[in-house]
Design a protein around this motif. Structure first.
Motif, PDB file in Angstrom:
ATOM      1  N   GLY A 528       0.829  -1.199   0.000  1.00  9.68           N
ATOM      2  CA  GLY A 528       0.000   0.000   0.000  1.00  9.68           C
ATOM      3  C   GLY A 528       0.860   1.244   0.000  1.00  9.68           C
ATOM      4  N   ASP A 529       0.365   2.287   0.608  1.00 12.88           N
ATOM      5  CA  ASP A 529       1.101   3.541   0.731  1.00 12.88           C
ATOM      6  C   ASP A 529       1.752   3.576   2.107  1.00 12.88           C
ATOM      7  N   SER A 530       3.069   3.703   2.128  1.00 15.21           N
ATOM      8  CA  SER A 530       3.816   3.601   3.383  1.00 15.21           C
ATOM      9  C   SER A 530       4.564   4.897   3.672  1.00 15.21           C
ATOM     10  N   PHE A 531       4.606   5.233   4.965  1.00 13.06           N
ATOM     11  CA  PHE A 531       5.268   6.461   5.413  1.00 13.06           C
ATOM     12  C   PHE A 531       6.086   6.140   6.654  1.00 13.06           C
ATOM     13  N   LEU A 532       7.350   6.530   6.639  1.00 11.66           N
ATOM     14  CA  LEU A 532       8.248   6.274   7.770  1.00 11.66           C
ATOM     15  C   LEU A 532       8.846   7.608   8.215  1.00 11.66           C
ATOM     16  N   TYR A 533       8.522   7.991   9.455  1.00 10.65           N
ATOM     17  CA  TYR A 533       8.928   9.291   9.996  1.00 10.65           C
ATOM     18  C   TYR A 533      10.025   9.117  11.038  1.00 10.65           C
ATOM     19  N   PHE A 534      11.134   9.813  10.824  1.00 10.43           N
ATOM     20  CA  PHE A 534      12.207   9.854  11.811  1.00 10.43           C
ATOM     21  C   PHE A 534      12.167  11.260  12.423  1.00 10.43           C
ATOM     22  N   GLU A 535      11.705  11.336  13.680  1.00  7.47           N
ATOM     23  CA  GLU A 535      11.419  12.627  14.281  1.00  7.47           C
ATOM     24  C   GLU A 535      12.692  13.362  14.689  1.00  7.47           C
ATOM     25  N   ILE A 536      12.765  14.647  14.293  1.00  7.71           N
ATOM     26  CA  ILE A 536      13.891  15.520  14.620  1.00  7.71           C
ATOM     27  C   ILE A 536      13.481  16.540  15.681  1.00  7.71           C
ATOM     28  N   ASN A 537      12.354  17.218  15.433  1.00  9.38           N
ATOM     29  CA  ASN A 537      11.771  18.174  16.390  1.00  9.38           C
ATOM     30  C   ASN A 537      12.762  19.266  16.806  1.00  9.38           C
ATOM     31  N   THR A 538      13.091  20.109  15.837  1.00 10.36           N
ATOM     32  CA  THR A 538      13.941  21.260  16.133  1.00 10.36           C
ATOM     33  C   THR A 538      13.324  22.514  15.528  1.00 10.36           C
ATOM     34  N   VAL A 539      13.649  23.652  16.104  1.00 14.15           N
ATOM     35  CA  VAL A 539      13.073  24.925  15.678  1.00 14.15           C
ATOM     36  C   VAL A 539      13.842  25.480  14.482  1.00 14.15           C
ATOM     37  N   ILE A 540      13.108  25.998  13.508  1.00 16.21           N
ATOM     38  CA  ILE A 540      13.686  26.618  12.312  1.00 16.21           C
ATOM     39  C   ILE A 540      13.225  28.066  12.284  1.00 16.21           C
ATOM     40  N   VAL A 541      14.178  28.992  12.250  1.00 13.15           N
ATOM     41  CA  VAL A 541      13.823  30.406  12.220  1.00 13.15           C
ATOM     42  C   VAL A 541      13.974  30.936  10.796  1.00 13.15           C
ATOM     43  N   GLU A 542      13.423  32.129  10.590  1.00 12.06           N
ATOM     44  CA  GLU A 542      13.361  32.674   9.231  1.00 12.06           C
ATOM     45  C   GLU A 542      14.725  32.968   8.653  1.00 12.06           C
ATOM     46  N   LYS A 543      15.728  33.198   9.518  1.00  7.01           N
ATOM     47  CA  LYS A 543      17.064  33.484   9.034  1.00  7.01           C
ATOM     48  C   LYS A 543      17.740  32.253   8.448  1.00  7.01           C
ATOM     49  N   MET A 544      17.248  31.063   8.771  1.00 12.47           N
ATOM     50  CA  MET A 544      17.798  29.841   8.187  1.00 12.47           C
ATOM     51  C   MET A 544      17.260  29.694   6.767  1.00 12.47           C
ATOM     52  N   THR A 545      18.139  29.479   5.818  1.00 12.55           N
ATOM     53  CA  THR A 545      17.716  29.443   4.410  1.00 12.55           C
ATOM     54  C   THR A 545      18.084  28.151   3.692  1.00 12.55           C
ATOM     55  N   LYS A 546      18.972  27.312   4.290  1.00 13.29           N
ATOM     56  CA  LYS A 546      19.453  26.117   3.608  1.00 13.29           C
ATOM     57  C   LYS A 546      19.316  24.894   4.505  1.00 13.29           C
ATOM     58  N   LEU A 547      19.097  23.744   3.865  1.00  8.90           N
ATOM     59  CA  LEU A 547      19.148  22.440   4.535  1.00  8.90           C
ATOM     60  C   LEU A 547      20.129  21.569   3.773  1.00  8.90           C
ATOM     61  N   SER A 548      21.030  20.925   4.531  1.00 10.09           N
ATOM     62  CA  SER A 548      22.014  20.033   3.919  1.00 10.09           C
ATOM     63  C   SER A 548      21.971  18.697   4.644  1.00 10.09           C
ATOM     64  N   LEU A 549      22.027  17.586   3.873  1.00  9.04           N
ATOM     65  CA  LEU A 549      21.974  16.244   4.457  1.00  9.04           C
ATOM     66  C   LEU A 549      22.782  15.301   3.581  1.00  9.04           C
ATOM     67  N   LYS A 550      23.557  14.451   4.234  1.00 10.29           N
ATOM     68  CA  LYS A 550      24.312  13.427   3.505  1.00 10.29           C
ATOM     69  C   LYS A 550      23.548  12.116   3.593  1.00 10.29           C
ATOM     70  N   VAL A 551      23.341  11.460   2.426  1.00 12.75           N
ATOM     71  CA  VAL A 551      22.507  10.258   2.334  1.00 12.75           C
ATOM     72  C   VAL A 551      23.279   9.166   1.602  1.00 12.75           C
ATOM     73  N   TYR A 552      23.357   7.984   2.196  1.00  9.81           N
ATOM     74  CA  TYR A 552      23.924   6.793   1.557  1.00  9.81           C
ATOM     75  C   TYR A 552      22.747   5.962   1.057  1.00  9.81           C
ATOM     76  N   GLY A 553      22.616   5.811  -0.272  1.00  5.57           N
ATOM     77  CA  GLY A 553      21.410   5.259  -0.863  1.00  5.57           C
ATOM     78  C   GLY A 553      21.353   3.743  -0.898  1.00  5.57           C
ATOM     79  N   ASP A 554      20.117   3.219  -1.011  1.00  6.36           N
ATOM     80  CA  ASP A 554      19.902   1.776  -1.151  1.00  6.36           C
ATOM     81  C   ASP A 554      19.201   1.431  -2.461  1.00  6.36           C
ATOM     82  N   GLY A 555      18.936   2.454  -3.311  1.00  6.94           N
ATOM     83  CA  GLY A 555      18.329   2.215  -4.610  1.00  6.94           C
ATOM     84  C   GLY A 555      16.873   1.782  -4.574  1.00  6.94           C
ATOM     85  N   LYS A 556      16.203   1.880  -3.412  1.00  2.81           N
ATOM     86  CA  LYS A 556      14.809   1.402  -3.310  1.00  2.81           C
ATOM     87  C   LYS A 556      13.793   2.487  -3.646  1.00  2.81           C
TER      88      LYS A 556
END
Length: 640
Positions: A528-556
C-alpha cells in the motif's frame, strides 16, 4: 545500539479516536493525483485537530480547546447542572449593539460567542430570539439553536404567530419588537428599547399601552389590561411590566376593539411546539441527523459569498449528550477562514449529529473568562453565554498559558498567563506567587509576565502558589542547527504501513562518511502507501535558508522529504529528493536544498508558513508499493 520502532501510534481527534488515521500526512505528486484524492480535507483536519492544545475546563464537564490550526472549540456535556446557558442582547435591547467581551463581563459569563445575524445600522437581530423563556424577536425561515426547559439542545426551523384577543375578536400581530411599517400592527416589549419606533416611510398611528401579567412566552397565552391609548403618535414609552401595540394605516381598523380598562389576551403559537427557554437564530443548517443538508432545508437564501467564501465562522452543533461550539478564525494571512463546505468536513470529523452556522465574518468571536480570543471585538446584537454556577471552593489547579513549550529568540520577549482554578474550575484571582528558573538563559518579569531570551539553550520556569506548581519549558534558539548523529538521542520513529518489528534505527560506523558515527535506518514496508517518519523536532527560524543532508542510498526509490509545522500548526513539506526517490546505491551523496522551496502539504492553502517552524521529521514515502525492505544511512544534517 539498535532501537525498535518506538511508536507506531494513532493520534486522537478531539472527540473521537479515528483508528484509521495514523500520524502521517498523506502525500501527493507524480502518481500524485491519485494520492490527492486520498488526501481528503477530512483526514487533514483530523490530523490538525490532533495537534491541538490541552483542554481548559471552565466548568465541570465543559471545556475549551484551541487548535494550532487557528480554530477554537468548546465541548459541553448537556444537560449539565453545573452551568447556565442563556441568550443576551447587546445593551439588553433589540436596538442595541455591544462588544461580545462587554456582554460577557456584564453577565459574568465564563464563555461567550456571537449569535444572530443583524442589521449593521440598527442592531436589530435577524430571526428568533428567546431569553429566559421570553419571546423577544420572531423567527424567520432559518435555522435556530434552542435550549428547552426540559434540558434538550435543539436545532430546527420554527414558525411563530402572535394574536390578540379582545372579547371574542382576534387579530394577528404583524411583527414583534421591530420598527412598525405603514399598515402594520406591531407589538413592543421592554426588550425593544425605551420607546417604540416606526419605519421611515410610515406615518403616525395609535399606540395602545398594556399592562401584562407575565412575560411574552415562546408558546402560550398571557393576559393584560389596556391602561392608556395614545393617538397620532410617532412613538411611545414602553412600560416595564407591559407592552405597546402600535397600529398604523389599515391596521387602525382594530382600534375600536380597545378602550382603557379593557382586558385582553395575547396568544402565542409556535411550531414545533417545544418548551423553549433560550434561542438564537443563524443559518443555514449544515447537518441534520448526521446528514449534510446544506442547500436542502428551504431556508431563506443567503448571499453566495456567505456560503462559498472563506470567512471566520461561528458554528454550534449537537452530538448525543454534548453541545459543541466552533469558532474558526479567518481573513488573515495565516488563517483565511473556511467555506461552509470546508466547515462541514471539519464537523464530520467531530461526528456531530446536527450543526448550525451562526453569524460570521467580523462578528465571529469567542470570549473566555471575559477576554476575546482575537483582537477584532466587533459590536454585535446577540450573544450566547455560558456561566459556571457551581460554588467557589479552594484553589486546586495551576497552569501556564500558552500550554505548549515556548520557543523564543535571544532578546525576544513573550508574555505568558498564569491561571488558578478551584475544584469546580472557577478562575480565581491571583494575589502573589513565587517562581524560579532552572537555567539563567532567560529572564522572567513577574509584574508583566514576560519571558526574555538572554542566551541560547533550554530552561524551565516553575511558578508556585501554596502547594500548587506549574512549569513551562523554554528554548532560546539559534540561527543554525546541526546533527552529526554521533550520539544516540533516543529519537522516535512513527509511520503508516510499516513493519514495526523490523523497522529500526541504530548509530553505526559501517560505511561511514565523516566523523566516528552516523545513522542507519533499516525499514520494511507493508503493501500500500507507506510512510516512515524519523522525528527531529527542532526549531527553524526565518534566518535559516538552507538544509544540507548526507545520504547513503539503497536504490529502493524511497521519496525522502522533510515535514515542518509552522507557528499556526499547518504542515509544510520540503522535497529532499525528487519524487523518483533515492535511486542510487553504495555511495554517499550530499543533498542541499533551499528552504524557500518549502510548500504547504495541502496545495489549496497556497499560504507561506508562519515562522518559527518546527522540523518535525525527515521521512520516507513509498506509494503503491508491494512491500519493500531497505537500509539507508544519514549523516551531517545541517540547517543554516
Amino acid at each position: 545500539m539498535e532501537k525498535q520502532a518506538i511508536s507506531f501510534y494513532v493520534r486522537n481527534c478531539i472527540l473521537r479516536n479515528e483508528s484509521k488515521i495514523i500520524y502521517s500526512p498523506f502525500e501527493s505528486t507524480g502518481e500524485k493525483e491519485k494520492m490527492n484524492k486520498k488526501l481528503s480535507f477530512l483526514i487533514i483536519l483530523c490530523i490538525l485537530l490532533s495537534t491541538s492544545f490541552s483542554q481548559i475546563f471552565y466548568a465541570p464537564n465543559a471545556y475549551y480547546q484551541k487548535s494550532e490550526e487557528n480554530f477554537h472549540i468548546t465541548v459541553i456535556q448537556f444537560p449539565n447542572p453545573n452551568i447556565e446557558i442563556f441568550t443576551a442582547l447587546g445593551q439588553d435591547q433589540i436596538l442595541g449593539k455591544e462588544k461580545l467581551s462587554s456582554i460577557a463581563k456584564r453577565y459574568n459569563a465564563d464563555l461567550a460567542i456571537n449569535a444572530n445575524f443583524f442589521s449593521l445600522d440598527s442592531g436589530e437581530p435577524i430571526g428568533l430570539v428567546v431569553s429566559n423563556g421570553e419571546l423577544i424577536h420572531l423567527p424567520i425561515k432559518r435555522g435556530v439553536f434552542a435550549i428547552t426547559y426540559d434540558g434538550r439542545a435543539v436545532i430546527d426551523i420554527f414558525e411563530t404567530t402572535i394574536k390578540v384577543k379582545v372579547n371574542n375578536n382576534i387579530f394577528k400581530i404583524d411583527n414583534l419588537n421591530s420598527p412598525r411599517g405603514g399598515n402594520q400592527a406591531v407589538l413592543y416589549t421592554k426588550k425593544f428599547a425605551k420607546q417604540t419606533l416606526i419605519q421611515n416611510n410610515a406615518f403616525a398611528g395609535v399606540n395602545i399601552i398594556i399592562e401584562l401579567d407575565n412575560i411574552l412566552p415562546f408558546h402560550g397565552n398571557i393576559k393584560g389590561k389596556v391602561v392608556n391609548i395614545e393617538y397620532g403618535v410617532l412613538s411611545s414609552n414602553i412600560p416595564d411590566n407591559g407592552c405597546v401595540i402600535s397600529l398604523g394605516g389599515t391596521a387602525l381598523k382594530y382600534l375600536p376593539l380597545f378602550e382603557i380598562g379593557k382586558d385582553i389576551e395575547i396568544i402565542v403559537e409556535s411550531k414545533p411546539t417545544i418548551p423553549i427557554k433560550e434561542a438564537i437564530c443563524g443559518g443555514p443548517i449544515l447537518i441534520k441527523n448526521r446528514e449534510i443538508v446544506l442547500g436542502k432545508t428551504n431556508e431563506i437564501p443567503f448571499d453566495q459569498n456567505i456560503i462559498n467564501g472563506r470567512h471566520p465562522r461561528t458554528i454550534i452543533a449537537t452530538k448525543e449528550d454534548k453541545i459543541i461550539i466552533l469558532f474558526i478564525e479567518g481573513r488573515t494571512t495565516t488563517s483565511p477562514g473556511m467555506t461552509l463546505k470546508e466547515a462541514i468536513e471539519l464537523l464530520k470529523t467531530l461526528d456531530v449529529e446536527n450543526a448550525l452556522n451562526l453569524d460570521g465574518g467580523s462578528s465571529s468571536n469567542m470570549v473566555l473568562w471575559k477576554e476575546p480570543l482575537i483582537n477584532s471585538d466587533r459590536e454585535i446584537s446577540t450573544a450566547l453565554l455560558i456561566k459556571n454556577i457551581t460554588e467557589t471552593t479552594e484553589p486546586k489547579y495551576l497552569f501556564i498559558l500558552p500550554d505548549e513549550d515556548l520557543y523564543i529568540q535571544k532578546d525576544e520577549k513573550k508574555k505568558i498567563k498564569l491561571i488558578l482554578q478551584d475544584s469546580n474550575f472557577h478562575k480565581l484571582d491571583i494575589s502573589s506567587f513565587t517562581w524560579s528558573i532552572s537555567n539563567p538563559i532567560i529572564d522572567f518579569n513577574p509584574q508583566t509576565m514576560e519571558i526574555t531570551g538572554l542566551d541560547y539553550g533550554s530552561s524551565e520556569l516553575t511558578i508556585n502558589i501554596g502547594n500548587l506548581s506549574a512549569k513551562k519549558n523554554i528554548t532560546v534558539y539559534t540561527n543554525t542547527f546541526s546533527e552529526d548523529f554521533e550520539l544516540d538521542k533516543n529519537w522516535r520513529i512513527t509511520g503508516k504501513n510499516i513493519d514495526e518489528m523490523f523497522t529500526t534505527y541504530s548509530i553505526t560506523t559501517q560505511n561511514g562518511y565523516e566523523g566516528k558515527n552516523f545513522l542507519s535506518l533499516k525499514y520494511r514496508t507493508l503493501p500500500g502507501d507507506s510512510f516512515l517518519y524519523f522525528e527531529i523536532n527542532t526549531v527553524i527560524v526565518e534566518k535559516m535558508t538552507k538544509l544540507s543532508l548526507k545520504v547513503y542510498g539503497d536504490g529502493k526509490r524511497g521519496w525522502l522529504r522533510a515535514l515542518f509545522y509552522d507557528s499556526n500548526g499547518k504542515p509544510y513539506v520540503l522535497d529532499i529528493t525528487s519524487f523518483k526517490g533515492i535511486d542510487w546505491t553504495n555511495e554517499w551523496r550530499t543533498i542541499e536544498k533551499d528552504l524557500g522551496e518549502i510548500k504547504p502539504l495541502i496545495s489549496s492553502w497556497n499560504l507561506p508558513p508562519k515562522y518559527p517552524l518546527k522540523l518535525q521529521s525527515i521521512y520516507l514515502v513509498f506509494l503503491n508499493n508491494s512491500g519493500i525492505e531497505g537500509n539507508i544511512f544519514l549523516d551531517d544534517l545541517k540547517i543554516y
